[in-house]
Write a protein that holds these residues in place. Structure first.
Motif, PDB file in Angstrom:
ATOM      1  N   MET A   1     -16.664  -9.149 -47.949  1.00 58.33           N
ATOM      2  CA  MET A   1     -16.649 -10.504 -48.007  1.00 58.33           C
ATOM      3  C   MET A   1     -17.841 -11.074 -47.717  1.00 58.33           C
ATOM      4  O   MET A   1     -18.777 -10.610 -47.380  1.00 58.33           O
ATOM      5  CB  MET A   1     -15.844 -10.849 -46.471  1.00 58.33           C
ATOM      6  CG  MET A   1     -16.472 -10.703 -45.364  1.00 58.33           C
ATOM      7  SD  MET A   1     -15.439 -11.415 -43.934  1.00 58.33           S
ATOM      8  CE  MET A   1     -14.170 -10.218 -43.511  1.00 58.33           C
ATOM      9  N   LYS A   2     -18.131 -12.380 -48.187  1.00 60.87           N
ATOM     10  CA  LYS A   2     -19.323 -13.232 -47.945  1.00 60.87           C
ATOM     11  C   LYS A   2     -19.898 -13.472 -46.516  1.00 60.87           C
ATOM     12  O   LYS A   2     -18.986 -13.480 -45.647  1.00 60.87           O
ATOM     13  CB  LYS A   2     -18.995 -14.559 -48.553  1.00 60.87           C
ATOM     14  CG  LYS A   2     -18.711 -14.646 -49.971  1.00 60.87           C
ATOM     15  CD  LYS A   2     -18.501 -16.072 -50.452  1.00 60.87           C
ATOM     16  CE  LYS A   2     -18.258 -16.399 -51.845  1.00 60.87           C
ATOM     17  NZ  LYS A   2     -17.989 -17.785 -52.341  1.00 60.87           N
ATOM     18  N   VAL A   3     -20.969 -13.267 -46.577  1.00 58.05           N
ATOM     19  CA  VAL A   3     -21.665 -13.415 -44.970  1.00 58.05           C
ATOM     20  C   VAL A   3     -21.301 -14.417 -44.339  1.00 58.05           C
ATOM     21  O   VAL A   3     -21.056 -14.684 -42.778  1.00 58.05           O
ATOM     22  CB  VAL A   3     -23.143 -13.290 -45.314  1.00 58.05           C
ATOM     23  CG1 VAL A   3     -23.788 -13.522 -43.870  1.00 58.05           C
ATOM     24  CG2 VAL A   3     -23.798 -12.040 -45.684  1.00 58.05           C
ATOM     25  N   GLU A   4     -21.122 -15.785 -44.970  1.00 57.23           N
ATOM     26  CA  GLU A   4     -20.820 -16.807 -44.443  1.00 57.23           C
ATOM     27  C   GLU A   4     -19.368 -17.001 -43.601  1.00 57.23           C
ATOM     28  O   GLU A   4     -18.976 -17.087 -42.614  1.00 57.23           O
ATOM     29  CB  GLU A   4     -20.791 -18.021 -45.610  1.00 57.23           C
ATOM     30  CG  GLU A   4     -22.164 -18.488 -45.958  1.00 57.23           C
ATOM     31  CD  GLU A   4     -22.564 -17.695 -47.187  1.00 57.23           C
ATOM     32  OE1 GLU A   4     -21.659 -16.661 -47.239  1.00 57.23           O
ATOM     33  OE2 GLU A   4     -23.422 -18.035 -48.010  1.00 57.23           O
ATOM     34  N   THR A   5     -18.313 -16.146 -44.543  1.00 56.04           N
ATOM     35  CA  THR A   5     -16.978 -16.038 -44.151  1.00 56.04           C
ATOM     36  C   THR A   5     -17.114 -15.339 -42.826  1.00 56.04           C
ATOM     37  O   THR A   5     -16.258 -15.533 -41.825  1.00 56.04           O
ATOM     38  CB  THR A   5     -16.095 -15.292 -45.120  1.00 56.04           C
ATOM     39  OG1 THR A   5     -16.236 -16.393 -46.444  1.00 56.04           O
ATOM     40  CG2 THR A   5     -14.659 -15.170 -44.771  1.00 56.04           C
ATOM     41  N   PHE A   6     -17.616 -14.144 -42.858  1.00 51.13           N
ATOM     42  CA  PHE A   6     -17.789 -13.130 -41.609  1.00 51.13           C
ATOM     43  C   PHE A   6     -18.401 -13.801 -40.533  1.00 51.13           C
ATOM     44  O   PHE A   6     -17.867 -13.696 -39.365  1.00 51.13           O
ATOM     45  CB  PHE A   6     -18.583 -12.107 -42.187  1.00 51.13           C
ATOM     46  CG  PHE A   6     -18.502 -10.900 -41.103  1.00 51.13           C
ATOM     47  CD1 PHE A   6     -17.488 -10.121 -40.970  1.00 51.13           C
ATOM     48  CD2 PHE A   6     -19.722 -10.654 -40.081  1.00 51.13           C
ATOM     49  CE1 PHE A   6     -17.413  -9.228 -40.094  1.00 51.13           C
ATOM     50  CE2 PHE A   6     -19.507  -9.834 -39.224  1.00 51.13           C
ATOM     51  CZ  PHE A   6     -18.345  -9.055 -39.107  1.00 51.13           C
ATOM     52  N   GLN A   7     -19.400 -14.633 -40.813  1.00 49.39           N
ATOM     53  CA  GLN A   7     -19.739 -15.343 -39.498  1.00 49.39           C
ATOM     54  C   GLN A   7     -18.951 -16.296 -38.868  1.00 49.39           C
ATOM     55  O   GLN A   7     -18.944 -16.672 -37.644  1.00 49.39           O
ATOM     56  CB  GLN A   7     -21.044 -16.227 -40.071  1.00 49.39           C
ATOM     57  CG  GLN A   7     -22.375 -15.325 -40.304  1.00 49.39           C
ATOM     58  CD  GLN A   7     -23.618 -16.134 -40.837  1.00 49.39           C
ATOM     59  OE1 GLN A   7     -24.159 -16.944 -40.006  1.00 49.39           O
ATOM     60  NE2 GLN A   7     -23.578 -16.194 -42.141  1.00 49.39           N
ATOM     61  N   ARG A   8     -18.128 -17.086 -39.925  1.00 48.70           N
ATOM     62  CA  ARG A   8     -17.173 -17.842 -39.209  1.00 48.70           C
ATOM     63  C   ARG A   8     -16.075 -17.017 -38.552  1.00 48.70           C
ATOM     64  O   ARG A   8     -15.633 -17.434 -37.148  1.00 48.70           O
ATOM     65  CB  ARG A   8     -16.558 -18.679 -40.318  1.00 48.70           C
ATOM     66  CG  ARG A   8     -17.523 -19.746 -40.687  1.00 48.70           C
ATOM     67  CD  ARG A   8     -16.800 -20.642 -41.825  1.00 48.70           C
ATOM     68  NE  ARG A   8     -17.711 -21.798 -42.143  1.00 48.70           N
ATOM     69  CZ  ARG A   8     -18.423 -22.159 -43.027  1.00 48.70           C
ATOM     70  NH1 ARG A   8     -18.641 -20.704 -43.616  1.00 48.70           N
ATOM     71  NH2 ARG A   8     -19.144 -23.132 -43.312  1.00 48.70           N
ATOM     72  N   LEU A   9     -15.422 -16.171 -38.959  1.00 53.68           N
ATOM     73  CA  LEU A   9     -14.469 -15.291 -38.466  1.00 53.68           C
ATOM     74  C   LEU A   9     -15.056 -14.582 -37.161  1.00 53.68           C
ATOM     75  O   LEU A   9     -14.372 -14.526 -36.243  1.00 53.68           O
ATOM     76  CB  LEU A   9     -14.120 -14.062 -39.308  1.00 53.68           C
ATOM     77  CG  LEU A   9     -13.039 -14.674 -40.482  1.00 53.68           C
ATOM     78  CD1 LEU A   9     -12.653 -13.460 -41.399  1.00 53.68           C
ATOM     79  CD2 LEU A   9     -11.735 -15.246 -39.916  1.00 53.68           C
ATOM     80  N   ASN A  10     -16.456 -14.199 -37.231  1.00 57.04           N
ATOM     81  CA  ASN A  10     -16.925 -13.807 -35.860  1.00 57.04           C
ATOM     82  C   ASN A  10     -16.904 -14.722 -34.805  1.00 57.04           C
ATOM     83  O   ASN A  10     -16.657 -14.421 -33.709  1.00 57.04           O
ATOM     84  CB  ASN A  10     -18.274 -13.235 -36.316  1.00 57.04           C
ATOM     85  CG  ASN A  10     -19.216 -12.482 -35.155  1.00 57.04           C
ATOM     86  OD1 ASN A  10     -18.571 -11.988 -34.461  1.00 57.04           O
ATOM     87  ND2 ASN A  10     -20.132 -12.841 -34.931  1.00 57.04           N
ATOM     88  N   ALA A  11     -17.391 -15.826 -35.024  1.00 52.50           N
ATOM     89  CA  ALA A  11     -17.375 -16.776 -34.304  1.00 52.50           C
ATOM     90  C   ALA A  11     -16.032 -17.195 -33.783  1.00 52.50           C
ATOM     91  O   ALA A  11     -16.023 -17.464 -32.474  1.00 52.50           O
ATOM     92  CB  ALA A  11     -18.072 -18.291 -34.770  1.00 52.50           C
ATOM     93  N   VAL A  12     -14.983 -17.607 -34.266  1.00 49.31           N
ATOM     94  CA  VAL A  12     -13.843 -17.653 -33.984  1.00 49.31           C
ATOM     95  C   VAL A  12     -13.422 -16.364 -33.004  1.00 49.31           C
ATOM     96  O   VAL A  12     -12.812 -16.525 -32.036  1.00 49.31           O
ATOM     97  CB  VAL A  12     -12.773 -17.840 -35.092  1.00 49.31           C
ATOM     98  CG1 VAL A  12     -11.210 -17.855 -34.600  1.00 49.31           C
ATOM     99  CG2 VAL A  12     -13.113 -19.098 -35.981  1.00 49.31           C
ATOM    100  N   ALA A  13     -13.559 -15.254 -33.413  1.00 50.31           N
ATOM    101  CA  ALA A  13     -12.969 -14.074 -32.649  1.00 50.31           C
ATOM    102  C   ALA A  13     -13.970 -13.925 -31.427  1.00 50.31           C
ATOM    103  O   ALA A  13     -13.220 -13.809 -30.314  1.00 50.31           O
ATOM    104  CB  ALA A  13     -13.265 -12.742 -33.409  1.00 50.31           C
ATOM    105  N   THR A  14     -15.132 -14.397 -31.355  1.00 49.55           N
ATOM    106  CA  THR A  14     -15.885 -14.420 -30.282  1.00 49.55           C
ATOM    107  C   THR A  14     -15.400 -15.184 -29.205  1.00 49.55           C
ATOM    108  O   THR A  14     -15.390 -15.142 -27.926  1.00 49.55           O
ATOM    109  CB  THR A  14     -17.349 -14.571 -30.535  1.00 49.55           C
ATOM    110  OG1 THR A  14     -18.028 -13.546 -31.375  1.00 49.55           O
ATOM    111  CG2 THR A  14     -18.408 -14.460 -29.418  1.00 49.55           C
ATOM    112  N   MET A  15     -15.202 -16.563 -29.761  1.00 50.04           N
ATOM    113  CA  MET A  15     -14.822 -17.622 -28.680  1.00 50.04           C
ATOM    114  C   MET A  15     -13.089 -17.267 -28.051  1.00 50.04           C
ATOM    115  O   MET A  15     -13.109 -18.088 -27.085  1.00 50.04           O
ATOM    116  CB  MET A  15     -14.770 -18.834 -29.738  1.00 50.04           C
ATOM    117  CG  MET A  15     -15.976 -19.480 -29.947  1.00 50.04           C
ATOM    118  SD  MET A  15     -16.027 -21.054 -30.768  1.00 50.04           S
ATOM    119  CE  MET A  15     -15.895 -22.148 -29.472  1.00 50.04           C
ATOM    120  N   SER A  16     -12.570 -16.407 -28.892  1.00 45.16           N
ATOM    121  CA  SER A  16     -11.139 -15.970 -28.291  1.00 45.16           C
ATOM    122  C   SER A  16     -11.455 -14.648 -27.384  1.00 45.16           C
ATOM    123  O   SER A  16     -10.589 -14.180 -26.978  1.00 45.16           O
ATOM    124  CB  SER A  16     -10.405 -15.662 -29.474  1.00 45.16           C
ATOM    125  OG  SER A  16     -10.126 -16.800 -30.183  1.00 45.16           O
ATOM    126  N   GLY A  17     -12.739 -14.230 -27.233  1.00 46.76           N
ATOM    127  CA  GLY A  17     -13.040 -13.165 -26.289  1.00 46.76           C
ATOM    128  C   GLY A  17     -13.081 -11.857 -27.004  1.00 46.76           C
ATOM    129  O   GLY A  17     -12.873 -10.666 -26.189  1.00 46.76           O
TER     130      GLY A  17
END
Length: 195
Positions: free
Chosen positions: A12-28
């Motif tokens: 996947m694109k790095v930008e997409t991964f960063q967004r998903l990572n942030a969403v997951a991190t903010m959810s714990g």
């Protein structure tokens, strides 16, 4: 480096991964958890599309066609699972299906999935991410720093080896000094007086 590597591993694109990572991190959850879950989901979708009835039922419980799921990008896959999880009439079956599709990692991702499509998209829209070229530049810089560190480590070991005779001589001198001090001390622990 880690973002670049994990995004590439998940295709996947790095930008997409960063967004998903942030969403997951903010959810714990962690980036490793998200990575494992997405990898597991792809493998399960492949198995379901190749005829696994049990996995086919799990995807169906989430309202997902396994073959179509494989054509979605990672964000769309997470959104599809979230939609299916939140809109399922049989919450127990949906919960079980999420664990079957995402594996053990699902327990950390449940809060993110419960946030739903609107919550996931809201976080991802607000996030500023590095572009692919910026991430690649950071990765190259990290590689140069790692190389510099390895070279410095080698040079420090070389310097230690060059100074080894002096260090051993100093240690011997300290040992001799300690022996001289012990001669002066009397058995009772006091200092002997010569007179």
């Amino acid at each position: 480096d880690q973002l670049n590597d994990q995004a590439a591993r998940l295709d996947m694109k790095v930008e997409t991964f960063q967004r998903l990572n942030a969403v997951a991190t903010m959810s714990g959850a962690s980036v490793e958890t998200l990575s494992k879950a997405l990898t597991k989901a792809k493998l399960q979708a492949i198995a379901a599309s190749q005829g696994s009835k049990e996995l086919g039922k799990d995807f169906a419980a989430l309202g997902i066609n396994a073959k179509e799921f494989l054509n979605l990008d990672a964000t769309e896959q997470i959104l599809a699972i979230s939609r299916g999880f939140n809109s399922a009439s049989d919450k127990g079956a949906a919960f079980s299906a999420v664990f079957s599709v995402l594996g053990k990692s699902a327990k950390e991702l449940i809060p993110m999935l419960r946030d739903g499509e609107a919550g996931i998209e809201a976080i991802s829209r607000r996030l500023q991410v590095l572009g692919g070229e910026d991430v690649a530049a950071v990765a190259r810089l990290n590689d140069e720093i790692d190389l510099l560190s390895a070279n410095l480590d080698t040079k420090m070991k070389g310097a230690f080896l060059a100074l080894r005779p002096q260090i051993e001589g100093f240690i011997n001198l300290l040992s001799q000094a300690a022996d001289g001090i012990s001669i002066v001390l009397d058995p009772a622990g006091g200092v002997g007086m010569q007179g």
